[in-house]
Motif scaffolding. Sequence first.
Motif, PDB file in Angstrom:
ATOM      1  N   TYR A  59      53.283 -58.139  14.770  1.00 57.37           N
ATOM      2  CA  TYR A  59      51.849 -58.406  14.695  1.00 57.37           C
ATOM      3  C   TYR A  59      51.066 -57.472  15.615  1.00 57.37           C
ATOM      4  N   ASN A  60      51.609 -57.178  16.800  1.00 52.38           N
ATOM      5  CA  ASN A  60      50.923 -56.248  17.702  1.00 52.38           C
ATOM      6  C   ASN A  60      50.800 -54.875  17.065  1.00 52.38           C
ATOM      7  N   ALA A  61      51.854 -54.426  16.386  1.00 57.82           N
ATOM      8  CA  ALA A  61      51.797 -53.125  15.712  1.00 57.82           C
ATOM      9  C   ALA A  61      50.736 -53.122  14.616  1.00 57.82           C
ATOM     10  N   ALA A  62      50.663 -54.204  13.852  1.00 58.34           N
ATOM     11  CA  ALA A  62      49.661 -54.287  12.783  1.00 58.34           C
ATOM     12  C   ALA A  62      48.244 -54.350  13.359  1.00 58.34           C
ATOM     13  N   MET A  63      48.063 -55.113  14.435  1.00 58.76           N
ATOM     14  CA  MET A  63      46.739 -55.174  15.071  1.00 58.76           C
ATOM     15  C   MET A  63      46.340 -53.813  15.623  1.00 58.76           C
ATOM     16  N   ASP A  64      47.303 -53.104  16.216  1.00 60.16           N
ATOM     17  CA  ASP A  64      47.035 -51.776  16.754  1.00 60.16           C
ATOM     18  C   ASP A  64      46.614 -50.818  15.650  1.00 60.16           C
ATOM     19  N   CYS A  65      47.279 -50.901  14.516  1.00 66.21           N
ATOM     20  CA  CYS A  65      46.921 -50.042  13.382  1.00 66.21           C
ATOM     21  C   CYS A  65      45.492 -50.327  12.927  1.00 66.21           C
ATOM     22  N   CYS A  66      45.165 -51.595  12.787  1.00 66.91           N
ATOM     23  CA  CYS A  66      43.799 -51.958  12.377  1.00 66.91           C
ATOM     24  C   CYS A  66      42.782 -51.453  13.397  1.00 66.91           C
ATOM     25  N   ALA A  67      43.098 -51.616  14.678  1.00 75.71           N
ATOM     26  CA  ALA A  67      42.182 -51.186  15.738  1.00 75.71           C
ATOM     27  C   ALA A  67      41.973 -49.675  15.698  1.00 75.71           C
ATOM     28  N   LYS A  68      43.057 -48.932  15.591  1.00 75.29           N
ATOM     29  CA  LYS A  68      42.967 -47.466  15.609  1.00 75.29           C
ATOM     30  C   LYS A  68      42.260 -46.909  14.381  1.00 75.29           C
ATOM     31  N   HIS A  69      42.215 -47.692  13.318  1.00 69.95           N
ATOM     32  CA  HIS A  69      41.566 -47.223  12.092  1.00 69.95           C
ATOM     33  C   HIS A  69      40.223 -47.899  11.864  1.00 69.95           C
ATOM     34  N   GLY A  70      39.632 -48.393  12.957  1.00 71.05           N
ATOM     35  CA  GLY A  70      38.263 -48.881  12.912  1.00 71.05           C
ATOM     36  C   GLY A  70      38.052 -50.181  12.165  1.00 71.05           C
ATOM     37  N   GLU A  71      39.061 -51.049  12.171  1.00 72.06           N
ATOM     38  CA  GLU A  71      38.944 -52.326  11.474  1.00 72.06           C
ATOM     39  C   GLU A  71      39.238 -53.497  12.423  1.00 72.06           C
ATOM     40  N   PRO A  72      38.323 -53.727  13.376  1.00 72.15           N
ATOM     41  CA  PRO A  72      38.552 -54.787  14.363  1.00 72.15           C
ATOM     42  C   PRO A  72      38.610 -56.182  13.738  1.00 72.15           C
ATOM     43  N   GLY A  73      37.858 -56.401  12.683  1.00 70.40           N
ATOM     44  CA  GLY A  73      37.894 -57.701  12.007  1.00 70.40           C
ATOM     45  C   GLY A  73      39.270 -58.002  11.446  1.00 70.40           C
ATOM     46  N   ARG A  74      39.892 -56.985  10.894  1.00 76.33           N
ATOM     47  CA  ARG A  74      41.257 -57.166  10.377  1.00 76.33           C
ATOM     48  C   ARG A  74      42.246 -57.401  11.514  1.00 76.33           C
ATOM     49  N   ALA A  75      42.033 -56.734  12.640  1.00 76.18           N
ATOM     50  CA  ALA A  75      42.906 -56.958  13.802  1.00 76.18           C
ATOM     51  C   ALA A  75      42.827 -58.421  14.235  1.00 76.18           C
ATOM     52  N   LEU A  76      41.632 -58.967  14.245  1.00 76.58           N
ATOM     53  CA  LEU A  76      41.459 -60.375  14.609  1.00 76.58           C
ATOM     54  C   LEU A  76      42.101 -61.290  13.569  1.00 76.58           C
ATOM     55  N   GLU A  77      42.012 -60.928  12.299  1.00 76.98           N
ATOM     56  CA  GLU A  77      42.669 -61.719  11.250  1.00 76.98           C
ATOM     57  C   GLU A  77      44.188 -61.743  11.448  1.00 76.98           C
ATOM     58  N   VAL A  78      44.758 -60.599  11.826  1.00 79.15           N
ATOM     59  CA  VAL A  78      46.199 -60.529  12.075  1.00 79.15           C
ATOM     60  C   VAL A  78      46.549 -61.409  13.277  1.00 79.15           C
ATOM     61  N   PHE A  79      45.709 -61.368  14.306  1.00 82.29           N
ATOM     62  CA  PHE A  79      45.920 -62.202  15.492  1.00 82.29           C
ATOM     63  C   PHE A  79      45.942 -63.682  15.092  1.00 82.29           C
ATOM     64  N   ASP A  80      44.976 -64.091  14.297  1.00 85.76           N
ATOM     65  CA  ASP A  80      44.924 -65.483  13.833  1.00 85.76           C
ATOM     66  C   ASP A  80      46.125 -65.826  12.957  1.00 85.76           C
ATOM     67  N   ARG A  81      46.540 -64.891  12.128  1.00 84.06           N
ATOM     68  CA  ARG A  81      47.708 -65.093  11.263  1.00 84.06           C
ATOM     69  C   ARG A  81      48.968 -65.295  12.102  1.00 84.06           C
ATOM     70  N   MET A  82      49.092 -64.513  13.157  1.00 89.95           N
ATOM     71  CA  MET A  82      50.233 -64.634  14.057  1.00 89.95           C
ATOM     72  C   MET A  82      50.261 -66.024  14.695  1.00 89.95           C
ATOM     73  N   LYS A  83      49.118 -66.456  15.187  1.00 89.48           N
ATOM     74  CA  LYS A  83      49.051 -67.793  15.794  1.00 89.48           C
ATOM     75  C   LYS A  83      49.342 -68.876  14.770  1.00 89.48           C
ATOM     76  N   GLY A  84      48.901 -68.671  13.519  1.00 88.26           N
ATOM     77  CA  GLY A  84      49.168 -69.623  12.449  1.00 88.26           C
ATOM     78  C   GLY A  84      50.651 -69.723  12.112  1.00 88.26           C
ATOM     79  N   LYS A  85      51.424 -68.695  12.446  1.00 86.40           N
ATOM     80  CA  LYS A  85      52.875 -68.691  12.227  1.00 86.40           C
ATOM     81  C   LYS A  85      53.615 -69.203  13.468  1.00 86.40           C
ATOM     82  N   ASN A  86      52.856 -69.742  14.425  1.00 86.32           N
ATOM     83  CA  ASN A  86      53.413 -70.264  15.679  1.00 86.32           C
ATOM     84  C   ASN A  86      54.141 -69.205  16.496  1.00 86.32           C
ATOM     85  N   ILE A  87      53.629 -67.991  16.446  1.00 81.56           N
ATOM     86  CA  ILE A  87      54.139 -66.912  17.289  1.00 81.56           C
ATOM     87  C   ILE A  87      53.148 -66.758  18.438  1.00 81.56           C
TER      88      ILE A  87
END
Length: 133
Positions: free
Chosen positions: A89-117
Motif C-alpha cells: 500500500y505504501n508503494a501504491a500511495m507513493d506512486c499516486c503521490a509522485k504522479h500528482g494524484e493525492p486523492g487516490r493516495a488517500l483512497e489507497v490509505f483508506d483501503r489499507m485500513k479497511g483491510k485491517n492493515i
Amino acid sequence: AEHILNRMIDLYYTTDEDGDETSTSNELPSLSSLEGDGLENRASHDAPFNSVITAYARSNDPYAAERALAVLQRLEETSPGVESTVTSYNAAMDCCAKHGEPGRALEVFDRMKGKNITPDSTSYDTVLNAFAR
C-alpha cells in the motif's frame, strides 16, 4: 514496458486449470533463513507486485498511478495465498503521490485500513506529502 512488468509477476505466478493464480516457486527463503529470528515460511510473496508498483512510481508514464493501482488490485483479489502488506500500500500511495494524484493516495490509505492493515510512519508521511506537493 508494461508487458515486461506483467511478465515479472507471471514469472512468480501461473494460472491453474481453475483460473486461480498459484506460486511457481516453492523454494522462496523463509525469514528465519534470512534473518535468523525463528520465523518460518514467512517470505514476502508480494515482493514482485511491490517491485512493479515501485517501477510505476519511478516512471514517466502518465497512467502510472492507474496501472499501479491495477497491480495492487490484482494482488488483493486474484492471488490466493499472497497477502498485500503495508509495503504494498505504501508503494501504491507513493506512486499516486509522485504522479500528482493525492486523492487516490488517500483512497489507497483508506483501503489499507479497511483491510485491517495497520499504517506505519511511512504510510502517514506518504499521504501527507502527497497533498503537500
